[in-house]
Structures are given as structure tokens and as C-alpha cells.
Write an enzyme that holds these catalytic residues in place. Sequence first.
Site, PDB file in Angstrom:
ATOM      1  CG  HIS A  15      -1.952  -1.019   1.270  1.00 47.42           C
ATOM      2  ND1 HIS A  15      -3.240  -0.838   0.808  1.00 47.42           N
ATOM      3  CD2 HIS A  15      -1.895  -2.285   1.722  1.00 47.42           C
ATOM      4  CE1 HIS A  15      -3.928  -1.955   0.990  1.00 47.42           C
ATOM      5  NE2 HIS A  15      -3.136  -2.858   1.541  1.00 47.42           N
TER       6      HIS A  15
ATOM      7  CE  LYS B  58      -6.774  13.692   0.385  1.00 48.15           C
ATOM      8  NZ  LYS B  58      -6.939  12.463  -0.360  1.00 48.15           N
ATOM      9  NE  ARG B  59      -4.003   9.767  10.228  1.00 44.86           N
ATOM     10  CZ  ARG B  59      -3.680   8.901  11.192  1.00 44.86           C
ATOM     11  NH1 ARG B  59      -4.517   7.928  11.511  1.00 44.86           N
ATOM     12  NH2 ARG B  59      -2.549   9.016  11.849  1.00 44.86           N
TER      13      ARG B  59
ATOM     14  CE  LYS C 181      -2.719  10.626   3.230  1.00 43.89           C
ATOM     15  NZ  LYS C 181      -3.412   9.771   2.238  1.00 43.89           N
TER      16      LYS C 181
ATOM     17  CB  THR D  34     -10.347   4.549  -1.045  1.00 44.95           C
ATOM     18  OG1 THR D  34      -9.837   4.907   0.243  1.00 44.95           O
ATOM     19  CG2 THR D  34      -9.628   3.312  -1.544  1.00 44.95           C
TER      20      THR D  34
ATOM     21  CE  LYS E 291     -14.339   5.538   0.943  1.00 45.47           C
ATOM     22  NZ  LYS E 291     -13.488   5.562   2.148  1.00 45.47           N
TER      23      LYS E 291
HETATM   24  C1  26Q Z   1       3.421   0.653  10.221  1.00 46.61           C
HETATM   25  C2  26Q Z   1       4.367   0.344  11.184  1.00 46.61           C
HETATM   26  C3  26Q Z   1       4.175   0.679  12.494  1.00 46.61           C
HETATM   27  C4  26Q Z   1       2.996   1.317  12.871  1.00 46.61           C
HETATM   28  C5  26Q Z   1       2.042   1.625  11.913  1.00 46.61           C
HETATM   29  C6  26Q Z   1       2.249   1.302  10.596  1.00 46.61           C
HETATM   30  C7  26Q Z   1       1.231   1.640   9.583  1.00 46.61           C
HETATM   31  C8  26Q Z   1      -0.118   1.668   9.883  1.00 46.61           C
HETATM   32  C9  26Q Z   1      -1.059   2.024   8.930  1.00 46.61           C
HETATM   33  C10 26Q Z   1       1.614   1.938   8.291  1.00 46.61           C
HETATM   34  C11 26Q Z   1       0.672   2.277   7.331  1.00 46.61           C
HETATM   35  C12 26Q Z   1      -0.681   2.322   7.652  1.00 46.61           C
HETATM   36  C13 26Q Z   1      -1.711   2.688   6.687  1.00 46.61           C
HETATM   37  C14 26Q Z   1      -1.480   2.941   5.415  1.00 46.61           C
HETATM   38  C15 26Q Z   1      -2.539   3.351   4.502  1.00 46.61           C
HETATM   39  O1  26Q Z   1      -3.655   3.642   4.899  1.00 46.61           O
HETATM   40  N1  26Q Z   1      -2.241   3.373   3.206  1.00 46.61           N
HETATM   41  C16 26Q Z   1      -3.238   3.756   2.218  1.00 46.61           C
HETATM   42  O2  26Q Z   1      -3.851   2.571   1.749  1.00 46.61           O
HETATM   43  C17 26Q Z   1      -4.947   2.880   0.913  1.00 46.61           C
HETATM   44  C18 26Q Z   1      -5.629   1.577   0.552  1.00 46.61           C
HETATM   45  O3  26Q Z   1      -4.857   0.858  -0.351  1.00 46.61           O
HETATM   46  C19 26Q Z   1      -4.501   3.659  -0.317  1.00 46.61           C
HETATM   47  O4  26Q Z   1      -5.634   4.036  -1.030  1.00 46.61           O
HETATM   48  C20 26Q Z   1      -3.697   4.895   0.097  1.00 46.61           C
HETATM   49  O5  26Q Z   1      -3.156   5.518  -1.052  1.00 46.61           O
HETATM   50  C21 26Q Z   1      -2.601   4.503   1.057  1.00 46.61           C
HETATM   51  O6  26Q Z   1      -1.939   5.660   1.541  1.00 46.61           O
END
Ligand code: 26Q
Length: 793
Positions: A335, A523-524, A529, A631, A635
Site C-alpha cells: 500500500h 484524509k489523514r 498529501k 479511496t 467516494k
Molecule cells: C506501520 C508500522 C508501524 C505502525 C504503523 C504502521 C502503519 C499503519 C497504517 C503503516 C501504514 C498504515 C496505513 C497505510 C494506509 O492507509 N495506506 C493507504 O492505503 C490505501 C488503501 O490501499 C490507499 O488508497 C492509500 O493511497 C494509502 O496511503
Amino acid sequence: MLIEKSLLKSKIENQVGVLFNKSIDEANEFEIYQGLSKALLETISKNWLETRKKYETGKQAFYFSAEFLMGRALGNNLINLGLDKEVKEILKEIGFDLNSVEATEEDAGLGNGGLGRLAACFMDSLVTLNLPGQGYGIKYKNGIFKQKIVDGFQVETPETWLRYGDVWTICRPCEEVVVEFGDGKVRAVPYDMPVIGYGTKNVNTLRLWEAKAMEELNLKAFNDQDYDEALKDVNAAEDISRILYPNDSTNEGKKLRLKQQYFFTSASLQDIIRKFKKIHGTDFEKLPEFVSIQLNDTHPVIAIPELMRILCDVEGLLWNDAWAIAQKTFAYTNHTILSEALEKWWIGLYEEVVPRIFQITQRIHFQFLDLLEEKFPKDKERRERMSIIQGNLIHMAWLAIYGSFATNGVAALHTDILKHIELKEWYELFPERFLNKTNGITQRRWLLEANPELSKLITELIGDKWITDFSQMKNLEKYVADEKVTDRFLEIKSEKKKQLAQFIEKTQGIKINPDSIFDIQIKRLHEYKRQLLNILHILDLYYRLKENPNMEIHPVTYIFGAKSAPGYMRAKGTIRLINEVAQIINNDPEIKDMIKVVFIENYNVSSAALLFPAADISEQISTAGKEASGTGNMKFMINGALTFGTLDGANVEIVEEAGIENNYIFGLKVEDIEELKKKGYDPHVPYEKTKGLKRVVDALIDGTLNDEGTGLYKELYDSLLKGASWHKPDQYFVLEDFEDFRKTQEKINKDFADRKVWAKKAWINISNGGKFSSDRTIEEYAKEIWKIASQKI
Ligand code: 26Q
């Protein structure tokens, strides 16, 4: 009909009696919510059981994910069951309003953002397609933090969705398993959440594990009056499923996080193997014929060595046989390409937490080195780049690609970047393993439930097949020249904007003009971003309006919603900046409400459902190449907002489907950025030469804006112009893209005035959203990766 109205009514009364020992006229809205939910759970319970039995014997797919951002269940379940109208009537008869009852439910916020919400949309699509698929994750006691804005700053408070338990989950004590760590064992207790499909009797399962101590209390210590000691093990065990890590893009190598990952993957694999043995005995070569496991990013990748442990140590298979099975069982979804997000574990920590898994990981590493030596003899540099264990770090993405049969990206552009840039050498080694699966979203939650007004219009025009076959949306396109239709669209949009305006006035105390352009970025918060680009432009627009009060613009409301990782200072600085600029602009009488800026506190799945349908403009402005898919962009599109964005992630496919002329694309493309980087990018060039840019960037440090001595704005300023040892200045090209951003915003502002032309563009976007259903995505996963077929009960 699933259940007669009168019967459901009596079930609700009965459940309120059982749960709270109250009659209906004594109950409050929250008690009605619980009674109603339990009554529904009772109603579906036979179908749920039957579905489980139906799936037991054939092939199943398991979605391993550290996050499931489900949001609220009741409203969605009612719609999927086709009971929303009946229940609305029942509640009215007993003196309650369904919307208010629904509003008492806490969001299940067991995720950070896109990745977690994708998992939730996938659950909805799997069951609606009657596919034998199940989710496995963690039952976090505290999900994503609640965001408060205090003096413009983000303050985090704990989220407590389980304060009064969750009516939708059932505990299954007899399926408990034990997970062993280097420092002892914990119990993993499964809780099952039903996943209810639309227009089907099938009910799938999301299984979430809760961590418990082996003993509920150290009685000896208690008797010795050492109360801390008495609860030490209990707390240490329960800590594992206590809290969701609120980071979504930086890898923090924390011990507890590794424990969480091993905890839920080990429990889930033990569960899968136990059930496999019940049906197939110990014929483990057959495992890949009956089980596919999708790894949602690297977070569950430790499952690969864990399956090796179970097969070799517990079941007595030979290493090579077990490895062949593991490789055919797992598939991995990537991702992100942000290097700071790639998970790497320090071997010392990994060995301490899971010593046996460390040995197994080492063996996988050496085996992979042998393979490399065979394919690329004596290529030392390649070996160093591709090693699973590099120095003292374990590279989880490399382990994932090697230990699985498929690796996929989440949008066409993203997969291309993986194949040809980021994972080039991996693609060279295993070309047949790389696939694209463009993300999607469920139209049931994001259109049918969130926008009943637009849904009704769509159904009037093309029937209701779109609810389960989103490619039907294309049939709407022929109405683009029918002004009766596009006018109705405009009326609906206006109604959704009024509803959002009411919500904003109620929750934020800001009055906004429903006739203004609603320009929304939700978004986050992350530098890539580029919320900073958006707010700097707003500040520039404000200054230009002050200089030239006769400037003609259509009023605009800029709306933001974003949580920042708690330790991410630049993101927090940006939130403070947005709030300060909002204060200045919203309270300046000279601006006469031409622009308004709103920051939505605690943006979550529930507020998202109000925001997407009310948008005119969808802000998708990430630095090209950085947003894997996005995503939210989808929406917005299916609710008739036009995309204002860069050619990044799934934006590329959105404009491919709906036409670039019906959206607003600006900025550097991936190739431009590559080229600029080669040439050497100096942000001082756009800073000096772009009219007005210096003024807004300098406002960060010249005393115009006030961060109350926190240094947050100086940090933002430096990120743009100074850089640091670990990054170049303006690595996200905010300054370089500023001019085109502003030019394109001006065009949007002018174009908005012609309501008829605008409505046509929006309509074309809606009509061409068919591709972005998660039903399509899941069908692709099912056919091309998991090889599962629908099993309707
Ligand atoms: C990793 C290591 C330690 C702690 C937390 C994490 C961690 C947690 C959540 C790393 C990444 C995430 C989330 C990532 C995320 O939401 N990515 C998004 O995924 C979506 C679905 O595929 C995409 O549409 C987005 O582009 C992407 O940013």
C-alpha cells in the site's frame, strides 16, 4: 421478507427487557439501539451459522489485517437486510427516531485511514458476492484516538467504543488459542462480528482477537498484598490488544506493535489449521487448495514464518515441503512506496519477542540468498539490496514477496511504479508474481446509505441493479443531456450541502453558505498529501481579496478533516495553521463571507458519510507518485464531486473513466518530478518568482501568523526552504506546484458559475464510477489470486 414487522417489534421489546430490564417507554435511545441490534443479531443468527457450515468444506480466503475501520454497524446492516423502512416505522410507533438511535452507536474505529477502511469495504463486498471470505484482526480496546481541537491544536483523547461492550460481536470462548512469546504465553480469545450482505442471506464473519492473561490474577501476590505484582501479568497480556497504533506512515519499531502482529497472525493461523485438520486431516499439501491468505501490507507478514513453525515444529513436516505450501498460501498487498513507512524490525527486538520465529526467518533469509546466488552469481550489490536481513534489520516487504505467490499494488500507476522503479529487481526475479488490483469502495455504504436522495434518483432512472452491479452506472450517461435530470442532481447536491452546513453549525459553530463552492480535503494529515499547499493557497487568495476587494469570485467554503499521527510535528503544525487561517478569514468582516475555512474536528467514518455527498470539489493533490491509490477520491466521484487533483494513484484511472475535461488536473507528473530531481530542484526558484508565494511562505515566520511560541510554523517554513540531513527542501514540491494549483482553482471558480455545464460534468463522473466498486476489486482478487467461487446459502 426476512422478518415480519410485528415480530421484529416484539423482539426489540423483548431484548430491551432482557438487556436492561426495562419496558420500551422507559428506555432511552442508546438502550433502543442495543435492543434493536440484538434483535437483528437474533434474526440473522441461523443464516450466519448456515453460512459458516456452507463455507467449511470448500476453499476460503482469509484477509489478515491489523486494521478494520468499520464505522457504525446498525444503519448499514439495516440497509443490507432491507429492513430500514420497516424499522424506521417501528421506532416511530414506539416514539423514537431511527437517525437519533443510530447516532448513539460509537464508530468502530479500528483503523487509521485508507488501508483500514479498504479492509472494511472488502468485507462488505465479499459477503454481498456470497464469497467464502473471512477477516482476521485485533479487537483493540481503544481504536483511533478522538481528536479535539484546543486553541487550534490537535489534542488526542482515548477512544472507548467498548465502554459498554459491543452488541454486534459475540465471544467464542471454546475457540480460544494460546500464543507463545519469548517471555511467556497469552490467551487469544476470539470475538466474531457478523458481516451482513446486501440482498443475500449469507452472513460472513470478521474474527477479532482479544489478548488475555493465562491466569486472571496472581493470587499469591494478592494474598501477600502486592497488588501491582498481582496484576502484572494480566496487564502485560491485555496490553497487547489495548490500543491501535495511530501511525499511518512512519514505521515505529515498537515492541508492543511486533507483539500485536505476532499475536493476531499466530492465533488466526492456529484457528485456520485446526479447522483444516477437522475436515482434511493432516494432508497439508492440500492447504493451498483450501486456504488463501491475503496479507494487508507488511503488518501481518510475520504469518509466513509462523506458518513454517506450525507446519514444521508442530505438525512435523519437512522444511522444503512446508515452504512450498507456505508460498502457495500467502499473497501480499503493498500500500505504499514511502520508504519511511516500510516495516523493518531490529533483529535484537525480534529475537527477544519471538525467538523461534527469528530462527525460522533467518533460515528463510539464507535460503533466499542461495536462490539469488543461483540466479545472479557473485552479484554482491544485488544481494545487499535484496537481502531479507540487512545488517541488523529484517525487511518485512522482502519477506512478503519471497514467501508468497502474488504481490499486488492498489492502483495501475502504483503497480507500475512498483514493477519498474521501487521493486524493479524483485519484478525481474519474479515477474509472474506481480499484479495490479485497483482499489474500490462499497457503493452500499458510500452512496446508498450516505446519499439516499441521489440513490433514489439513480434507481428511478436505471432500476436498482447498480446496488450490486456498479457497472450499471454507465446507463446513467444517456441522461447527461436531459436537463430535468441534471437539475434534479443539482437540487440533491444543494440539499446535501444544506445538511452538511447544519451539521457544521451544530458541531463547530460556524455558519457556512450552502450556495458557496464546497471544496473538501478529508484524509489523514501527511506532508505528501499536501494540505499545506491547500492552506497556503487559501491564504494567498485571502490576501488577494484584501488587496482587491472588487475581485470577482464565487464564494468558496474550504473544508478540511484530518487526524495527525500524535508525534508528527509537521502534520500537527499544519493543523494549527489551518485553524489559525480559518480564524483570521472567518472573522474578517471585509471578506464578507466570500471565503470560509472549516476544520472538521475528529474526522471519522461517520462524518465522512456527511461530507462526501456534499462536496463540489474533491481535493486529491498529493505529490505525483506518492499516493498509492486513494479511496476517498472514489467516494467523492460517485457522489458527483469533480476531482481537483494531480495525476497520482487512482486519480489517473478516475480521469481515464470520466474524462480529463470533466475534472481538474494540475501539477507535476511522475516523469516531471523524476526529471526535476535529476536536474536538481531548488524551491527558492518558485518561491522568488511565483507572484504572491513569498508573501504566504514568509507569513509563517515574519510574525503575521502566531504559533504561540511552539516553533511549529518555523518547522513548516524550514521543510519548504531549508531541508534537513534526511531530506531535501520541499521534497513534496509544494512550491513548484503552487502556481498551477492557483491557476486551476481560478478556473474551477469561474466554471462553477455555469451550473448546467457543471452538473453535466458531475453527472458524467457519477455515470463512470462503475469501475470503482470494491465488488469489482474483490471479484478480481477472488478470480485471479484466491481462486474462490461464490457459495450462496
Ligand atoms: C506501520 C508500522 C508501524 C505502525 C504503523 C504502521 C502503519 C499503519 C497504517 C503503516 C501504514 C498504515 C496505513 C497505510 C494506509 O492507509 N495506506 C493507504 O492505503 C490505501 C488503501 O490501499 C490507499 O488508497 C492509500 O493511497 C494509502 O496511503
